[in-house]
Design a protein around this motif. Structure first.
Motif, PDB file in Angstrom:
ATOM      1  N   UNK A 151      52.328-103.286  -6.053  1.00 57.14           N
ATOM      2  CA  UNK A 151      51.589-102.161  -6.610  1.00 57.14           C
ATOM      3  C   UNK A 151      51.699-101.006  -5.634  1.00 57.14           C
ATOM      4  N   UNK A 152      51.272 -99.869  -6.064  1.00 56.92           N
ATOM      5  CA  UNK A 152      51.275 -98.704  -5.172  1.00 56.92           C
ATOM      6  C   UNK A 152      50.392 -98.979  -3.958  1.00 56.92           C
ATOM      7  N   UNK A 153      49.273 -99.680  -4.155  1.00 52.60           N
ATOM      8  CA  UNK A 153      48.392-100.005  -3.031  1.00 52.60           C
ATOM      9  C   UNK A 153      49.072-100.971  -2.055  1.00 52.60           C
ATOM     10  N   UNK A 154      49.718-102.028  -2.584  1.00 51.19           N
ATOM     11  CA  UNK A 154      50.334-103.013  -1.697  1.00 51.19           C
ATOM     12  C   UNK A 154      51.510-102.419  -0.928  1.00 51.19           C
ATOM     13  N   UNK A 155      52.152-101.402  -1.469  1.00 51.57           N
ATOM     14  CA  UNK A 155      53.250-100.739  -0.767  1.00 51.57           C
ATOM     15  C   UNK A 155      52.772 -99.577   0.099  1.00 51.57           C
ATOM     16  N   UNK A 156      51.505 -99.238   0.004  1.00 57.49           N
ATOM     17  CA  UNK A 156      50.944 -98.164   0.820  1.00 57.49           C
ATOM     18  C   UNK A 156      51.291 -96.776   0.336  1.00 57.49           C
ATOM     19  N   UNK A 157      51.568 -96.640  -0.943  1.00 58.62           N
ATOM     20  CA  UNK A 157      51.950 -95.326  -1.460  1.00 58.62           C
ATOM     21  C   UNK A 157      50.988 -94.826  -2.534  1.00 58.62           C
ATOM     22  N   UNK A 158      49.826 -95.417  -2.632  1.00 58.59           N
ATOM     23  CA  UNK A 158      48.898 -94.962  -3.677  1.00 58.59           C
ATOM     24  C   UNK A 158      48.476 -93.523  -3.437  1.00 58.59           C
ATOM     25  N   UNK A 159      48.373 -93.141  -2.173  1.00 57.76           N
ATOM     26  CA  UNK A 159      48.038 -91.744  -1.878  1.00 57.76           C
ATOM     27  C   UNK A 159      49.161 -90.823  -2.337  1.00 57.76           C
ATOM     28  N   UNK A 195      56.389 -88.604   2.751  1.00 58.39           N
ATOM     29  CA  UNK A 195      57.771 -89.063   2.900  1.00 58.39           C
ATOM     30  C   UNK A 195      57.818 -90.328   3.765  1.00 58.39           C
ATOM     31  N   UNK A 196      57.068 -90.348   4.845  1.00 54.42           N
ATOM     32  CA  UNK A 196      57.019 -91.533   5.719  1.00 54.42           C
ATOM     33  C   UNK A 196      56.473 -92.759   4.971  1.00 54.42           C
ATOM     34  N   UNK A 197      55.443 -92.540   4.169  1.00 51.34           N
ATOM     35  CA  UNK A 197      54.868 -93.647   3.394  1.00 51.34           C
ATOM     36  C   UNK A 197      55.883 -94.180   2.393  1.00 51.34           C
ATOM     37  N   UNK A 198      56.623 -93.274   1.771  1.00 47.92           N
ATOM     38  CA  UNK A 198      57.634 -93.705   0.806  1.00 47.92           C
ATOM     39  C   UNK A 198      58.796 -94.421   1.498  1.00 47.92           C
ATOM     40  N   UNK A 199      59.199 -93.970   2.677  1.00 46.94           N
ATOM     41  CA  UNK A 199      60.259 -94.648   3.434  1.00 46.94           C
ATOM     42  C   UNK A 199      59.827 -96.064   3.824  1.00 46.94           C
ATOM     43  N   UNK A 200      58.580 -96.200   4.245  1.00 39.31           N
ATOM     44  CA  UNK A 200      58.044 -97.512   4.613  1.00 39.31           C
ATOM     45  C   UNK A 200      58.025 -98.445   3.389  1.00 39.31           C
ATOM     46  N   UNK A 201      57.614 -97.890   2.253  1.00 36.37           N
ATOM     47  CA  UNK A 201      57.583 -98.683   1.018  1.00 36.37           C
ATOM     48  C   UNK A 201      58.998 -99.103   0.627  1.00 36.37           C
TER      49      UNK A 201
END
Length: 139
Positions: A22-30, A53-59
Motif C-alpha cells: 500500500x502507499x503506507x507500507x511503501x512510505x509514499x502516502x504523503x 522524490x526521495x520517498x518515491x525512490x525508496x519505494x
C-alpha cells in the motif's frame, strides 16, 4: 512449498511469503496526497518536491528488492518443476518398457529356449544310447 517427503530438519522446503503493498507500507502516502500541512509533502516548494522524490525512490528500491526475491523464488520453483517433470518422463518410459514388451522379440526368445531344451534332451538321449551300445558289446 515442500521439495521432498522427509520430515523434521531434513525436509527441503521453500517458503514464499506474500506482502501487502500500500502507499503506507511503501512510505509514499504523503506523496500521494501531495498537499501541504499535517506532515504531508508540500509540492509547491523545492524541499517538498525533493522529499517526495526521495520517498518515491525508496519505494521503488523496495519494490525492486521484492521483485528480485520473487524472481529468485520463481527460478527455484521452475528448476524443481523441470527436474520433476524429467524424472516423471524417465519413470514413464521405464514402466512402458517393462509393460510393453516386443512380442516378436519375446516370441523369438521363447522359440530359442525351446530349441535349446529340445537339443539338450536329444544330446542326452544320444549319449545314453551310446552308453547302452558299449555295454551290449561288452556282454
Amino acid at each position: 512449498m515442500i521439495f521432498n517427503e522427509k520430515t523434521g530438519t531434513d525436509q527441503s522446503k521453500l517458503t514464499i511469503a506474500g506482502r501487502k503493498l500500500t502507499a503506507d507500507s511503501l512510505g509514499v502516502s504523503k506523496a500521494v496526497n501531495g498537499t501541504a500541512g499535517t506532515g504531508e509533502f508540500n509540492i509547491q516548494t523545492d524541499k517538498g518536491l525533493v522529499a517526495m522524490q526521495d520517498a518515491l525512490k525508496t519505494a521503488l528500491a523496495s519494490l525492486k528488492s521484492l521483485q528480485s526475491g520473487f524472481g529468485s523464488n520463481l527460478s527455484n520453483v521452475q528448476v524443481r518443476q523441470d527436474f520433476t517433470k524429467q524424472v516423471g518422463n524417465i519413470l514413464d518410459t521405464g514402466s512402458a518398457n517393462l509393460v510393453n514388451a516386443d512380442m516378436n522379440e519375446e516370441g523369438a526368445n521363447s522359440q530359442a529356449l525351446s530349441t535349446r531344451q529340445s537339443l539338450g534332451v536329444s544330446a542326452l538321449s544320444l549319449a545314453n544310447q551310446a552308453n547302452q551300445g558299449i555295454l551290449q558289446l561288452l556282454r
